[in-house]
Design an enzyme around this catalytic site. Structure first.
Site, short mmCIF file in Angstrom:
data_model
loop_
_atom_site.label_atom_id
_atom_site.label_comp_id
_atom_site.label_asym_id
_atom_site.label_seq_id
_atom_site.Cartn_x
_atom_site.Cartn_y
_atom_site.Cartn_z
N ASP A 55 0.82 -1.10 -0.11
CA ASP A 55 0.16 -0.04 -0.09
C ASP A 55 0.87 1.20 -0.05
OD1 ASP A 55 -2.64 -0.96 -0.14
OD2 ASP A 55 -2.71 -1.48 1.88
N ALA A 76 -17.24 18.63 2.31
CA ALA A 76 -17.23 17.82 0.97
C ALA A 76 -17.94 18.73 -0.17
CB ALA A 76 -17.91 16.40 1.14
#
Lengths: 562, 696
Positions: free
Chosen positions: B322, B393
């Protein structure tokens, strides 16, 4: 100088064989070569074989065992019945049961150990239909096992390894028959006899004696004898007989033919697994041994014979001439004999028994390494591949990965089969020699005293268990004891190695390859060649050192240092 | 034994400091030594010995020699008998040492398992106190501050800080909360604050700690595939040496007849030869190597669920890593202020700092830090009236309204539109700068003061220090690294290039990870990956080596075959190293063991037959004093070499990342050639010692 050029010529011829015969054989076994299809079809029809249907290893091995079993029975029967069969101008009677057994196993196992003198024991019919036929098919069977093992490496996740009957037919038709035919003509042309007319009686009126000159269908047998690394000659003297090996050319052709297929098969191997360097690495290892042993034995035979020197009989400027054919002398004889002992051929151009102790040591140890330099047709390659698997296993661990060879992981089953295949030969040799030296029947064999007697027994079992067939001589081998035990050695030495090889072929073929990376232990480098040679040497050395020290080493040391 | 035993303590760069259970113990810990000595004798029972074919043959040989020594007592036969016995004892000692080290770790763990009470929730939400051992899978228990968590489970309700130092050694408490990827708790750890409800996922005896205990103890240890294969090879060698030695009896007898000396072969010498030839060195150390391999992983705070997984780690060819946390530091950091239009760099810094004052995200903090570093802009007290505008957001920006100024920072698109809406103009070069920053793998944040766009903050994904070298090492050993990231391909490519990974998977989803693993495996490669989330579970299960982070979910931990207690993604690299080291140690000691035989032959064969063939004295190239001293020296060497190699077996051979060829050349030289030479020297020395001390 002539010896030097002989070797240069041999290397050139073998290089050509390697490249072209090797590539041709890959074509034959990959099914790309077809020009004799018309001859194949009737054979398949006769055997009721579907040439397209492949076999898993179990059925392949089953077919091989059945075929060889029937061949032993047939060869045995012909010897026993030869008195009532045609082509028997000398009216030779049945071969004794123990000898017939030994000889049958000997020719079927590609050993060609001969406890008999051909010209006074075997009828022409026996020589042609029993012995020569086996010289073809037993060589083919050896090649087949090697090819099956190579297919194991080359195939990916395949349940089958080929069809035994198809491979056998194609091997004989496309490879062995044509080459043997061409060189048979050359041998005959050079003076190797080829006749069914029976022996010739020559009256010497001057001395009032009659000399019987043995003849027979020799020339063509000679070609396959060498090509198939069989070694079983028509005459007792084998290659030292002028009717078998009449000229310098045939002498040269002999070792060229002996080495051709075992050498070429390494190319076939490389080509079939898709990496010629892999084949070259195997060949390099074989050549390393062959060269070393040839140099060592040549040097040993260049030394004066110690017994002759002790008697101050004659000067020995050429080295040890005892037991050598005067036409050839020590060096070509050595080349011939080394070629043949290191290829499991076993034919000889001079008596091994009369070699200097270290010369005998060279012959003996050449076989003890397992006949991998380059070994018999097929058997050399498959035995070397077994050694390679063991090498890869130990070496692979040392680079920190599950070992793999040609992309196939070497795990418990592979290690089990390979170590079995590698160790069965020393086991057979040592145990049978142990039995022989413990029993009166065995001790009665050797014709000499001291360590040489032990060497004679050890050599006999080493030769037979390696399916070599070369005789040290000096051992009265035609006794029930040696015939039966020797037959056992040849059977085990052949089939107890072949079956694990086929099992390996089966498991390897079924495996999917692992991708190669920087971390993969490479098997096409000088380092691998060195390691493989080391493993062959260590296995041979560790198993045979004590035995050899009681034979040729003790004998040599009793005469001072080499 | 100069070469092998001088191997230094640790072989590879181990970045993690071992803590907690994973204590590094001295090789000569007196407690372990003492129990190992006792264990060495206790293991003499044939029932234990029969598991190891090589050492079993030695034991049988020892018995034969003792019988012979009783029947024909000589100094020689008794000396050989005792040393053969010691050979077996030394082998047992090696195994007992390895087990002892594991057991010491297990004891630490066992202390945590002390009986606790659990507060089980009934179906009607009533609480009852039960013993932890009575809990069943699926039971719900309540834990409050100060309670020990009774067994492994998942939090179904609440959030708590948990002290997991018992298993990880990390003293800072960690947060565990219901839902998401941080819901798993481990039995034996302690709740420090708040209240949680845990659904039990493992019963007593099957918990994580129980598994750890049995693993480190080496109890019911299964042999790994390579170990089995090696055992077969060793057994085969043993089987073939048996007849090699046995036939020397008839061979020698026959030689005596041929020679007229009627010399016989001594049984004791034959047994001595057999023991010297069979691969006792590797046979004695094989199980210790396996146990020690597990032990080394635990020292790095990794728990392997099977030895097979450790071995597979050595074979890994593709490593999926990752990006965040492994290749880059977890957070992006402000690295540059780029002014636009007429603004100066300081203007940008000032506005950026102002807009980030209330921004507690690591990115926000890094802006403040950079402004302070570059221009000495200090945090200020805002005396004027002000309002912080939090990030949402929907707006994709945050900032502050203070004294009439409206400062904003945020996504390029969002801030530009906002400035335009206020009547501002977009300065020249805006798109170029934003595009350039994005292409370099960084994130551009645009700063605007009302309608005026001041400039861009470059938020950089900081690649961990030293990671590039680690990838180079991996590449040298043939391991391909693939970076997994949710970033867009452009950003991913830039970071991949900076970090030096071989490949990357951008915009990764669990499905795409799975596809990648399958594709690699179809190409014959072994894949390792690390994961923590429940959605990683299928990929962890599919990978050949799946390392779950300890902070991850129970599902992830069960799907993988290793758990990393530190939850440090770089650990994968350590795991690969341990796996390789394990195999190399086995291979090296096998080679050493077999190579040793050559010298032993030269010691024993002349001794065996010199009575029959005096000329064989020439083979005594070491010039050993007498036949008896030669045989005894070889046997003593054979026994002592086991002791000498125990440290090597427990620590593993030195491993430096390089290509297979280089590793092989080094090990062949060290253990192959070394194995040939070393016994010649030491057998001679032992012989000199025996002679000098008057033993012979």
């Amino acid at each position: 100088m002539a010896y030097f050029w002989t070797i240069v010529a041999l290397v050139v011829v073998l290089a050509l064989c390697w490249r072209y015969l090797g590539s041709y054989m890959a074509g034959v076994f990959d099914g790309r070569v077809h020009f004799l299809r018309w001859a194949e079809r009737p054979v398949y029809r006769l055997l009721s074989v579907d040439p397209e249907a492949e076999q898993p290893w179990t059925r392949y091995a089953g077919a091989l065992v059945v075929f060889s079993g029937v061949a032993i029975l047939l060869t045995y029967a012909i010897q026993r019945l030869q008195g009532s069969l045609p082509f028997n101008p000398q009216h030779l009677g049945a071969v004794t049961p123990a000898l017939a057994w030994n000889t049958a196993v000997s020719f079927v196992s590609n050993t060609n150990w001969q406890n008999y003198a051909g010209e006074t024991t075997m009828s022409y019919f026996t020589q042609m239909t029993a012995l020569t036929v086996q010289q073809f098919v037993s060589a083919a069977v050896g090649i087949l096992v090697a090819i099956a093992l190579v297919r194991g490496f080359a195939r990916r996740g395949s349940p089958t390894i080929g069809n035994f009957w198809v491979d056998l037919t194609r091997c004989v038709l496309y490879v062995l028959l044509p080459i043997a035919f061409v060189f048979g003509i050359v041998f005959v042309g050079e003076g190797a006899v080829q006749t069914l007319a029976g022996p010739l009686s020559i009256h010497d009126f001057l001395n009032g004696t009659t000399q019987v000159v043995a003849r027979g269908p020799v020339g063509f047998m000679e070609a396959i004898k060498q090509l198939g690394t069989n070694g079983g000659g028509f005459f007792n003297a084998n290659g030292a007989h002028p009717f078998e090996d009449p000229t310098g050319l045939t002498n040269f052709l002999s070792y060229a033919l002996i080495l051709s297929i075992p050498v070429a098969l390494t190319y076939t191997f490389g080509k079939m697994v898709g990496n010629r360097r892999q084949g070259a690495a195997i060949l390099a290892t074989m050549a390393l041994f062959f060269g070393t042993w040839l140099a060592f034995t040549s040097y040993a035979e260049h030394q004066p014979n110690p017994a002759v020197a002790a008697a101050h009989a004659v000067a020995q400027p050429q080295g040890n001439m005892v037991g050598k054919e005067v036409r050839f002398g020590p060096m070509p004889t050595t080349l011939y004999n080394v070629s043949s002992t290191q290829t499991s051929t076993g034919s000889v151009a001079g008596a091994n028994d009369s070699l200097n102790p270290m010369g005998g040591f060279g012959m003996l140890t050449g076989m003890m390494l397992g006949e991998v330099s380059p070994g018999g047709t097929g058997s050399g390659l498959y035995t070397m591949l077994l050694f390679a698997i063991v090498t890869v296993f130990i070496g692979g661990l040392m680079v920190g990965r599950t070992p793999e060879y040609l992309g196939k992981k070497i795990q418990a089953r592979e290690v089990k089969l390979a170590s079995f295949g590698v160790l069965v030969m020393p086991l057979v040799v040592l145990v049978l020699t142990g039995i022989a030296v413990s029993l009166h029947a065995g001790r009665a064999g050797p014709g000499n005293a001291g360590p040489h007697a032990f060497t004679e027994i050890l050599y006999a079992f080493t030769s037979q268990a390696n399916n070599n067939g070369s005789a040290f001589a000096g051992l009265s081998g035609d006794t029930a004891f040696y015939n039966v035990l020797g037959g056992l050695a040849m059977l085990l030495g052949r089939f107890a190695v072949m079956i694990p090889c086929l099992a390996l072929a089966g498991t390897l073929a079924a495996k999917k390859p692992v991708a190669e990376s920087q971390g993969t232990f490479r098997t096409d480098t000088p380092l691998f060649v060195g390691l493989l040679a080391g493993v062959v040497l260590i296995v041979g050395g560790l198993t045979f050192f004590p035995a050899v020290s009681l034979g040729p080493i003790a004998e040599q040391l009793s005469k001072g240092f080499f | 034994m100069a070469a092998p035993t001088t191997t230094p303590q640790s072989s590879s760069p181990a970045p993690s400091v071992p803590r907690g259970v994973a204590q590094r113990r001295s090789l000569f810990d007196p407690g372990i030594l003492k129990t190992a000595v006792v264990g060495a004798f206790a293991k003499l029972s044939p029932r234990d010995q029969v598991k190891n074919p090589v050492m079993f043959v030695v034991l049988v040989g020892t018995v034969v020699t003792f019988v012979e020594a009783v029947a024909h007592p000589t100094l020689f036969s008794w000396s050989i008998a005792v040393w053969l016995l010691l050979t077996v004892v030394f082998a047992n000692f090696a195994e007992a040492m390895a087990e002892g080290r594991g057991r010491a770790q297990a004891d630490t763990l066992r202390r945590m398992r002390a009986e606790t009470e659990a507060r089980r929730l009934g179906p009607d939400a009533s609480e009852e106190r039960v013993a932890a051992s009575a809990l069943k899978k699926g039971d719900l228990v309540v834990c409050e501050a100060g309670d020990a968590i009774p067994s492994d489970g998942d939090i179904v309700e609440g959030i708590a800080s948990v002290d997991e130092s018992a298993i990880t050694g990390e003293s800072a408490p960690v947060i565990r909360e219901s839902g998401g990827d941080r819901s798993a708790v481990t039995g034996g750890t302690k709740v420090l604050s708040d209240r949680i409800v845990v659904r039990i996922t493992a019963e007593r005896g099957h918990t994580f700690i129980d598994r750890m205990i049995s693993l480190v103890e080496g109890a019911n240890r299964q042999k790994t595939p390579n170990e089995i294969a090696l055992t077969i090879l060793l057994a085969a060698l043993t089987i073939v040496f048996l007849p090699v030695v046995v036939v020397l009896q008839p061979f020698g007898h026959y030689a005596g007849i041929l020679n007229g000396t009627r010399g016989t072969v001594d049984i004791v010498t034959l047994v001595a030869l057999l023991v010297c030839l069979i691969p006792t060195t590797i046979g004695a150390l094989l199980s210790a190597i396996g146990i020690a391999g597990m032990d080394r992983l635990v020292q790095r705070n990794v728990l392997a669920m099977s030895g097979r997984a450790v071995e597979a780690a050595g074979d890994v060819q593709t490593l999926l890593l990752d990006k965040t946390g492994t290749i880059t530091l977890g957070n992006r950091m402000a690295s540059r202020f780029i002014p636009l239009g007429g603004a100066s760099e300081q203007d940008v810094a000032e506005a950026a700092q102002l807009s980030s004052l209330a921004d507690e995200t690591p990115e926000g903090r890094s802006v403040v830090v950079l402004a302070k570093e570059k221009f000495g802009i200090r945090e200020r007290d805002l005396h004027e009236e002000h309002t912080f505008v939090p990030f949402s957001a929907a707006t994709r920006m945050s900032g502050i309204d203070v004294g009439g100024r409206r400062v904003r920072k945020g996504a390029a698109e969002a801030v530009r539109n906002w400035a335009r809406a206020l009547g501002g103009n977009v300065p020249d070069g805006f798109d170029e700068v934003v595009g350039e920053v994005a292409r370099s793998g960084s994130t551009p944040l645009v700063v605007a003061d009302g309608p005026r766009v001041l400039g861009v903050i470059e938020l950089k994904d900081v690649v961990k220090e030293g990671i590039r070298e680690r990838f180079e090492n991996l590449r040298a050993v043939g391991i391909r690294t693939v970076m997994i990231t949710g970033d867009n391909p452009l950003t991913a490519a830039a970071i991949a290039q900076e970090a030096g990974v071989d490949d990357f998977l951008a915009e990764a989803t669990p499905e795409r990870k799975m596809e990648l693993i399958r594709a690699e495996q179809a190409g014959g490669k072994l894949v390792a990956m690390m994961g923590d989330g429940t959605n990683d579970a299928p990929a962890l299960a599919q990978a050949d080596v799946g390392v779950a982070m300890n902070t991850g979910t129970t599902a992830a931990k069960e799907a993988g075959n290793m758990v990393d207690l530190d939850s440090n993604p770089t650990k994968l690299i350590d795991v690969v190293e341990v796996g390789k080291q394990l195999l190399i140690t086995r291979g090296a000691l096998t080679t050493f063991s077999i190579a040793n035989d050559v010298a032993k032959y030269f010691a024993i064969i002349p001794a065996l037959f010199v009575a029959t063939y005096p000329q064989l004295k020439a083979l005594n190239i070491m010039g050993l004093h007498s036949a008896d001293s030669a045989v005894l020296s070889a046997v003593i060497f054979n026994a002592l070499v086991i002791i000498a190699l125990i440290p090597l077996a427990l620590r593993g051979v030195k491993w430096r990342p390089s290509g297979a060829g280089a590793i092989l050349r080094r090990n062949v030289l060290l253990y192959g050639v070394g194995g040939l030479v070393v016994p010649f020297v030491f057998i001679k020395l032992i012989d000199l010692f025996l002679t000098a001390t008057g033993w012979y």
